[in-house]
Design an enzyme around this catalytic site. Sequence first.
Site, short mmCIF file in Angstrom:
data_model
loop_
_atom_site.label_atom_id
_atom_site.label_comp_id
_atom_site.label_asym_id
_atom_site.label_seq_id
_atom_site.Cartn_x
_atom_site.Cartn_y
_atom_site.Cartn_z
CB SER A 46 -0.91 0.01 1.23
OG SER A 46 -1.72 1.16 1.24
CD GLU A 47 -1.19 3.86 -3.21
OE1 GLU A 47 -2.03 4.42 -3.93
OE2 GLU A 47 -1.06 2.62 -3.16
CG ASN A 48 -1.44 3.71 3.44
OD1 ASN A 48 -1.22 2.68 2.84
ND2 ASN A 48 -2.22 3.75 4.50
CB SER A 88 5.26 3.30 0.17
OG SER A 88 4.28 2.60 -0.54
#
Length: 216
Positions: A46-48, A88
Site C-alpha cells: 500500500s502506498e501509504n 513506499s
Amino acid sequence: MAWTREEMAARAAKELQDGFYVNLGIGIPTLVSNFIPEGIDVVLQSENGMLGMGPFPYEGEEDPDLINAGKQTITELPHSSYFGSDQSFAMIRGGHIDLSILGAMQVAENGDLANWMIPGKMVKGMGGAMDLVAGVKRVVVVMEHTSKDGEKKLLKRCTLPLTGAGVVDMVITDMAVFTIDKKKGGMTLIERAPGVSLADIERTTEALYTVADSAK
C-alpha cells in the site's frame, strides 16, 4: 448476466502469480485481497506505507490504525512491515512492484489510462496512480464497462486527462476481459461474462478490438 463486483475481483485475482508484490487501487481492486487463490503467496503493498496487507477484517475486529490507501480498515499478517510513504513510493518508482490492479474512468485501445480526475469536479489529489502505472511491471484495470449514465468507457482515445499513456496491459469489466498489446496498440477480447453476447460488447464499446477464439 454481467459479473458482480466480487466476480470481477475474483477474475482479477487469477492474474496473481506466486511471489508477486502487488498494489491494489481504490474501489473494486481492493476486493481482490479476498480472492487470492490457494497455493499462491503474494505480498500486498500500500502506498501509504504498509507491506504485507491481510484481507478485510470481520465486523467488530477493525483496527482504526490499520488502513489501506483508500482509508479502508485492513488486517496485518505475521510478516507485515510499516514505513514512510516515501519508501513506499521508492519501491514503486524503482520497479519493485510486479502488478498493479487499478480502477479507471476511461481506457483507450492503445492502453492509455484516465483515472484521476474529471474536469470541473473537486479532486483531492492524484494519489499514487501516476507513479504506479509508470513504475510497476504490469497494469490490470478493473472497472464497469459503461458509466452510470451509460457512456462508453473503452474508447478509441481517452477524453479525460491521462494518468498514463500506453500503460494498461489488461482490462476486466463486468462484461468482458480484454488484453492490450502496448507495442502494437491493439486490444483483444479474450473472455466474456456468462450470458453477455458479442453484440452486447460491440454495442457498448467504442474501442476497436479483435475477438480471440476463447471469446467466440
